[in-house]
Design an enzyme around this catalytic site. Structure first.
Site, PDB file in Angstrom:
ATOM      1  NE  ARG A 206      -2.454  -1.073   3.645  1.00 12.35           N
ATOM      2  CZ  ARG A 206      -2.752  -2.159   4.370  1.00 12.35           C
ATOM      3  NH1 ARG A 206      -3.574  -3.072   3.878  1.00 12.35           N
ATOM      4  NH2 ARG A 206      -2.238  -2.325   5.557  1.00 12.35           N
ATOM      5  CG  PHE A 221     -11.835  -7.314  -4.067  1.00 10.42           C
ATOM      6  CD1 PHE A 221     -12.846  -8.234  -3.831  1.00 10.42           C
ATOM      7  CD2 PHE A 221     -11.343  -7.192  -5.372  1.00 10.42           C
ATOM      8  CE1 PHE A 221     -13.355  -9.026  -4.858  1.00 10.42           C
ATOM      9  CE2 PHE A 221     -11.845  -7.968  -6.398  1.00 10.42           C
ATOM     10  CZ  PHE A 221     -12.842  -8.889  -6.142  1.00 10.42           C
ATOM     11  CG  ASP A 242     -15.292  -4.741   0.745  1.00 11.47           C
ATOM     12  OD1 ASP A 242     -14.064  -4.982   0.702  1.00 11.47           O
ATOM     13  OD2 ASP A 242     -16.114  -5.519   1.281  1.00 11.47           O
ATOM     14  CB  SER A 243     -19.473  -7.540  -1.241  1.00  8.86           C
ATOM     15  OG  SER A 243     -18.481  -8.289  -0.560  1.00  8.86           O
ATOM     16  CG  ASN A 269     -20.138  -9.152  -6.916  1.00 13.65           C
ATOM     17  OD1 ASN A 269     -19.084  -9.072  -7.564  1.00 13.65           O
ATOM     18  ND2 ASN A 269     -20.647 -10.294  -6.546  1.00 13.65           N
ATOM     19  CG  ASP A 290      -5.945  -6.896  -1.475  1.00 10.40           C
ATOM     20  OD1 ASP A 290      -5.527  -8.059  -1.625  1.00 10.40           O
ATOM     21  OD2 ASP A 290      -5.853  -6.275  -0.400  1.00 10.40           O
ATOM     22  CB  CYS A 330      -3.940 -13.359  -0.164  1.00 10.68           C
ATOM     23  SG  CYS A 330      -5.725 -13.423  -0.147  1.00 10.68           S
TER      24      CYS A 330
HETATM   25  N1  SAH Z   1      -7.391  -4.216   0.206  1.00 10.67           N
HETATM   26  C1  SAH Z   1      -7.752  -4.393   1.606  1.00 10.67           C
HETATM   27  C2  SAH Z   1      -8.032  -5.839   1.963  1.00 10.67           C
HETATM   28  C3  SAH Z   1      -9.070  -6.529   1.093  1.00 10.67           C
HETATM   29  S1  SAH Z   1      -9.656  -8.016   1.761  1.00 10.67           S
HETATM   30  C4  SAH Z   1      -6.651  -3.811   2.480  1.00 10.67           C
HETATM   31  O1  SAH Z   1      -5.535  -3.531   2.002  1.00 10.67           O
HETATM   32  O2  SAH Z   1      -6.891  -3.620   3.669  1.00 10.67           O
HETATM   33  C5  SAH Z   1     -10.857  -8.518   0.647  1.00 10.67           C
HETATM   34  C6  SAH Z   1     -12.173  -7.761   0.710  1.00 10.67           C
HETATM   35  O3  SAH Z   1     -12.967  -8.202  -0.381  1.00 10.67           O
HETATM   36  C7  SAH Z   1     -13.016  -7.983   1.963  1.00 10.67           C
HETATM   37  O4  SAH Z   1     -13.242  -6.733   2.571  1.00 10.67           O
HETATM   38  C8  SAH Z   1     -14.360  -8.548   1.440  1.00 10.67           C
HETATM   39  O5  SAH Z   1     -15.494  -7.974   2.090  1.00 10.67           O
HETATM   40  C9  SAH Z   1     -14.341  -8.127  -0.010  1.00 10.67           C
HETATM   41  N2  SAH Z   1     -15.049  -8.962  -0.976  1.00 10.67           N
HETATM   42  C10 SAH Z   1     -15.047 -10.299  -1.106  1.00 10.67           C
HETATM   43  N3  SAH Z   1     -15.716 -10.686  -2.219  1.00 10.67           N
HETATM   44  C11 SAH Z   1     -16.169  -9.541  -2.814  1.00 10.67           C
HETATM   45  C12 SAH Z   1     -16.910  -9.261  -4.009  1.00 10.67           C
HETATM   46  N4  SAH Z   1     -17.296 -10.237  -4.839  1.00 10.67           N
HETATM   47  N5  SAH Z   1     -17.166  -7.977  -4.319  1.00 10.67           N
HETATM   48  C13 SAH Z   1     -16.752  -6.981  -3.499  1.00 10.67           C
HETATM   49  N6  SAH Z   1     -16.038  -7.188  -2.375  1.00 10.67           N
HETATM   50  C14 SAH Z   1     -15.752  -8.448  -2.037  1.00 10.67           C
END
Ligand code: SAH
Length: 386
Positions: A206, A221, A242-243, A269, A290, A330
């Site tokens: 980041r 995400f 984010d979802s 989504n 991510d 990950c």
């Molecule tokens: N980038 C963030 C961590 C992301 S973790 C950081 O650096 O802190 C992954 C995230 O994806 C979670 O918050 C989860 O709620 C979200 N997520 C999972 N599937 C999803 C989807 N289909 N659409 C949107 N968000 C999603």
């Protein structure tokens, strides 16, 4: 002390340096107490190592030491102190980091994350479960924490026959702890947040990514919006997706905390959002992907591969020429070379060229052991569409 006897195949596996021994590499069912520290031996009775014994999991032995030294409270104190010294050397620009990363710090199946003066502990096997009070005493002595929380609400514990558990061991933990990361501040929910409150493993990515992100940015995400918060300091506009409604609420609070007014977070989504953006003809200067681990096991690598491909394909389409893609996986089960192959396929399908600007992994406070591939799980590439 219980003894585990290795088969010949097990012995050659152990000699390669991997810190785990699987049950089928043991000569016979060992006579040892689950969670106790046992000695690992050859068929001829030669001592090899000491480690935790697990009776239920496929992983029967987790390496602690290759010597016969006493594994007592003093030993653990030295281990935690060493882990801290290493963090003092490699962690910069933050007061939130992983203090102990299991095997990589010689304390298999123990995780300790630190958020300012609040500590979160996770014990993933009976071996470390037995050590909770010893480790607590050590943390009290070395760090005088304001609070220590046990966040054992992880499904991997089921493999050990351990129940989920969440409790405060020391002090009182506020709902949210404010920490800093480079120039931004954010609130971590140690009690209810994902992982132990934040994705500490992406911290260095980041911090670096913001250098490459200008103009209109999409943080897909986004969770609590941390990639986006860094980016928003240089970019003209950041949209985070984010979802999870809780994630969006906290992301908005974090934007406020940093007085960043060029950010917008939406609960949606990501796959649907990317489709809609393509239909609307919107383009971005930078996109962060991510996603959560799509390949949770070896069995679903094929499905996960399709997921990563679709996601990256859609994101690259939305990038302006010269734009930056910060893309992560990950999933331990998806190797870095497989991840690169997926991106190469995207390039081919789209007839574009991607240039690697950075090829990265998890932050240095999540160190990787050379002979323990499982400890390298996070892949993060900064790509430029040229
Ligand atoms: N980038 C963030 C961590 C992301 S973790 C950081 O650096 O802190 C992954 C995230 O994806 C979670 O918050 C989860 O709620 C979200 N997520 C999972 N599937 C999803 C989807 N289909 N659409 C949107 N968000 C999603």
């Amino acid at each position: 002390m219980g003894r585990l006897i290795l088969t010949s195949k097990g012995l050659s596996w152990f000699r390669k340096g991997h810190p785990w021994i699987f049950r089928n590499d043991l000569e016979r069912n060992p006579d040892a107490v689950p969670g106790s520290i046992v000695s690992l031996e050859t068929k001829n009775g030669k001592f090899l190592a000491q480690g935790f014994y697990s009776a239920q999991s496929k992983i029967a032995f987790r390496l602690i030491s290759r010597t016969k030294e006493a594994i007592d409270a003093n030993y653990w104190k030295k281990s935690i102190h060493k882990a801290f010294q290493y963090r003092q050397a490699v962690v910069a620009q933050t007061n939130a980091y992983r203090l102990v990363f299991g095997e990589s710090d010689g304390i298999p199946s123990l995780i300790i994350d630190r958020y300012a003066d609040h500590f979160v502990m996770q014990t993933l096997t009976r071996g470390t479960e037995n050590l909770i009070s010893v480790i607590t005493e050590i943390l009290l002595e070395l760090f005088h924490p304001q609070s220590i929380i046990l966040r054992n609400d992880l499904s991997v514990r089921e493999l050990e026959g351990l129940p989920p558990e969440k409790r405060i061991i020391v002090g009182e933990c506020p709902q949210k702890v404010e920490v800093f990361e480079g120039e931004i501040r954010y609130q971590a929910g140690l009690w209810n947040g994902q992982k132990t409150g934040a994705y500490l493993d992406q911290r260095e990515n980041r911090l670096l990514a913001s250098r490459f992100l200008h103009g209109g940015i999409l943080d897909a995400f986004c969770y609590h919006g941390l990639f986006g918060l860094h980016a928003a300091r240089n970019a003209s506009r950041v949209i985070g997706i984010d979802s999870s409604p809780e994630a969006i609420e906290q992301a908005n609070e974090n934007a406020l905390l940093n007085a960043l007014t060029n950010m917008e977070f939406r609960r949606e989504n990501v796959f649907d959002f990317l489709k809609a953006e393509e239909e609307a003809g919107h383009l971005y200067d930078g996109i962060i992907l991510d996603p959560p681990a799509f390949a949770k096991s070896k069995e679903n690598v094929a499905d996960a591969t399709r997921g990563y491909k679709e996601l990256n394909l859609r994101a690259i389409r939305l990038l302006k020429p010269g734009g930056t893609l910060v893309t992560s996986s990950c999933s331990y089960n998806l190797s870095e070379s497989k991840f690169l192959e997926i991106l190469r396929e995207c390039e081919k399908d789209l007839g574009c060229t991607l240039r690697i600007m950075e090829r990265r992994g998890q932050s240095a406070d999540h160190p990787v052991l050379l002979s323990f591939p499982e400890s390298f799980y996070l892949k993060c590439l900064f790509l430029q569409k040229i």
